[in-house]
Design an enzyme around this catalytic site. Structure first.
Site, PDB file in Angstrom:
ATOM      1  N   SER A 181       0.832  -1.172  -0.153  1.00  0.00           N
ATOM      2  CA  SER A 181      -0.122  -0.003  -0.034  1.00  0.00           C
ATOM      3  C   SER A 181       0.670   1.215   0.192  1.00  0.00           C
ATOM      4  CB  SER A 181      -1.013   0.002   1.231  1.00  0.00           C
ATOM      5  OG  SER A 181      -1.819   1.195   1.231  1.00  0.00           O
ATOM      6  N   THR A 182       0.693   1.974   0.847  1.00  0.00           N
ATOM      7  CA  THR A 182       1.443   3.358   0.989  1.00  0.00           C
ATOM      8  C   THR A 182       2.948   2.898   0.839  1.00  0.00           C
ATOM      9  OG1 THR A 182      -0.061   4.247   2.498  1.00  0.00           O
ATOM     10  CG2 THR A 182       1.784   5.704   2.112  1.00  0.00           C
ATOM     11  N   HIS A 235      -2.653  -1.111  -3.348  1.00  0.00           N
ATOM     12  CA  HIS A 235      -3.297  -0.173  -3.072  1.00  0.00           C
ATOM     13  C   HIS A 235      -3.418   1.198  -4.107  1.00  0.00           C
ATOM     14  CE1 HIS A 235      -4.339  -1.957   1.101  1.00  0.00           C
ATOM     15  NE2 HIS A 235      -4.660  -2.790   0.065  1.00  0.00           N
ATOM     16  N   MET A 256      -0.329   1.221   4.819  1.00  0.00           N
ATOM     17  CA  MET A 256      -0.933   1.502   6.169  1.00  0.00           C
ATOM     18  C   MET A 256      -1.882   0.354   6.351  1.00  0.00           C
ATOM     19  SD  MET A 256      -2.943   4.946   4.925  1.00  0.00           S
ATOM     20  CE  MET A 256      -4.026   4.770   3.386  1.00  0.00           C
ATOM     21  N   ASP A 284      -4.446  -4.757   5.814  1.00  0.00           N
ATOM     22  CA  ASP A 284      -5.074  -5.639   4.766  1.00  0.00           C
ATOM     23  C   ASP A 284      -3.859  -6.645   4.431  1.00  0.00           C
ATOM     24  OD1 ASP A 284      -6.316  -6.695   2.664  1.00  0.00           O
ATOM     25  OD2 ASP A 284      -5.777  -5.208   1.004  1.00  0.00           O
TER      26      ASP A 284
END
Length: 343
Positions: free
Chosen positions: A165-166, A191, A283, A286
């Site tokens: 993600s991030t 993401h 973050m 997930d």
């Protein structure tokens, strides 16, 4: 309180963004600059924790300013621009230069649209304030040395599965550029918004020896192929006869995400003993439960270590669940995955 400096040439957006951010309760807008030169002086005087930065501005564009900033005074930056809605290469370049994240600036009805995604904006600002940022080195040579020799033999049915993600776009670059052309197939859930997943896949394909593309329904997994989930669909891997193929799902969000890492990992449970899975920077949590289920089903599992993460959220959740067989630094992740899959 998280101190934020807004940098945008639109007086309306500066005013609306300030009003929206200050509704969060834990965010204080300490200043609003109309161009990078004004921002430079405000950064020195106000010492903000996070910058929101537009790309298209007079005098100096936001990307040039970002590169200078991250070279001389690294700090958390969230890009805010209409360009992001087009999957702009400039925004991917901003992430390369060290921006933590990005969010699309409304094209119309500014106040109404900013209010509509206020919670997303708050989350990105909060995450950015805790992110681990590094200095931008424009002349650095990308370490693309392959993690394993091209003649390494891999288990014939192996699959590498990665969630991020991030901070994940650059973490994935670090992993993918080290894969040899005969690498086991790779499936990825990052993401990322829909248009961006395609742009990102194309960008990765240009700098890797493996073939990288946005996953499409029915794509067949094979050596040297990398498939990235579309930004608005879940990616699953399903077995059809002796083949593994990509399947896309338009079902509801999972863990507030679509695509979701848990969906990808869970789809691999029937072939878990051939799976080598990793959770990279990001973050939230997930993918952590899915990684645990894969481990329990016989997969080899990895989590990125805290020191090399931009945001140690998803890998941390996996470590706390004891879902990872090994915790590995980002620069060693490609080798760890490949070694796990080798004969």
């Amino acid at each position: 309180m998280i101190k934020v400096l807004i940098v945008d040439d639109s007086p309306l957006l500066r005013a609306v963004l300030k009003a929206v951010l200050e509704q969060a309760g834990d965010i204080e807008v300490v200043g609003a600059a109309k161009d990078p030169y004004e921002a430079r002086d405000m950064i020195k005087a106000l010492q903000p924790d996070v910058l929101t930065l537009d790309i298209e501005m007079p005098k100096m564009n936001g990307l040039s300013f970002l590169k200078n900033l991250m070279r001389l005074r690294p700090m958390p930056v969230v890009m805010l621009s209409t360009l992001t809605q087009k999957g702009s290469p400039e925004t991917l370049e901003a992430l390369e230069a060290g921006a933590v994240d990005f969010i699309a600036k409304p094209m119309s009805n500014v106040a109404e649209q900013l209010e509509a995604y206020a919670d997303v904006l708050y989350q990105k600002i909060r995450t950015a304030s805790r992110a681990r940022v590094r200095a931008f080195k424009p002349d650095k040579q990308q370490n693309t040395a392959q993690a394993m020799p091209s003649d390494t033999r891999f288990q014939s049915l192996s699959v590498l599965a990665i969630g991020a993600s991030t901070g994940g776009t650059e973490a994935l670059r670090e992993v993918l550029t080290k894969l040899p052309p005969n690498s086991p197939p790779v499936v990825i859930t990052q993401h990322i918004p829909p248009v961006f997943s395609s742009s990102f896949a194309q960008r990765m394909d240009r700098c890797c020896t493996v073939n990288v593309k946005e996953a499409e329904e029915g794509d067949e997994l094979g050596a040297g192929k990398v498939f990235i989930a579309p930004g608005d669909k879940h990616l699953l891997v399903v077995q059809k006869g002796s083949k593994l193929v990509c399947q896309l799902s338009d079902s509801d969000k999972v863990n507030r995400h679509k695509p979701a890492v848990d969906v990808l990992f869970d789809s691999l449970l029937p072939v878990a003993t051939y799976v080598h899975a990793a959770l990279l920077t990001g973050m939230g949590s997930d993918g952590a439960q899915g990684l645990l289920r894969l481990k329990e089903a016989g997969a080899n599992t990895f989590a990125q270590d805290e020191a090399s993460c931009v945001v140690w959220g998803m890998p941390r959740a996996a470590v706390e669940l004891n879902a990872a067989n090994k915790v590995v630094s980002l620069d060693a992740m490609a080798k760890a995955l490949l070694h796990s899959a080798s004969r």
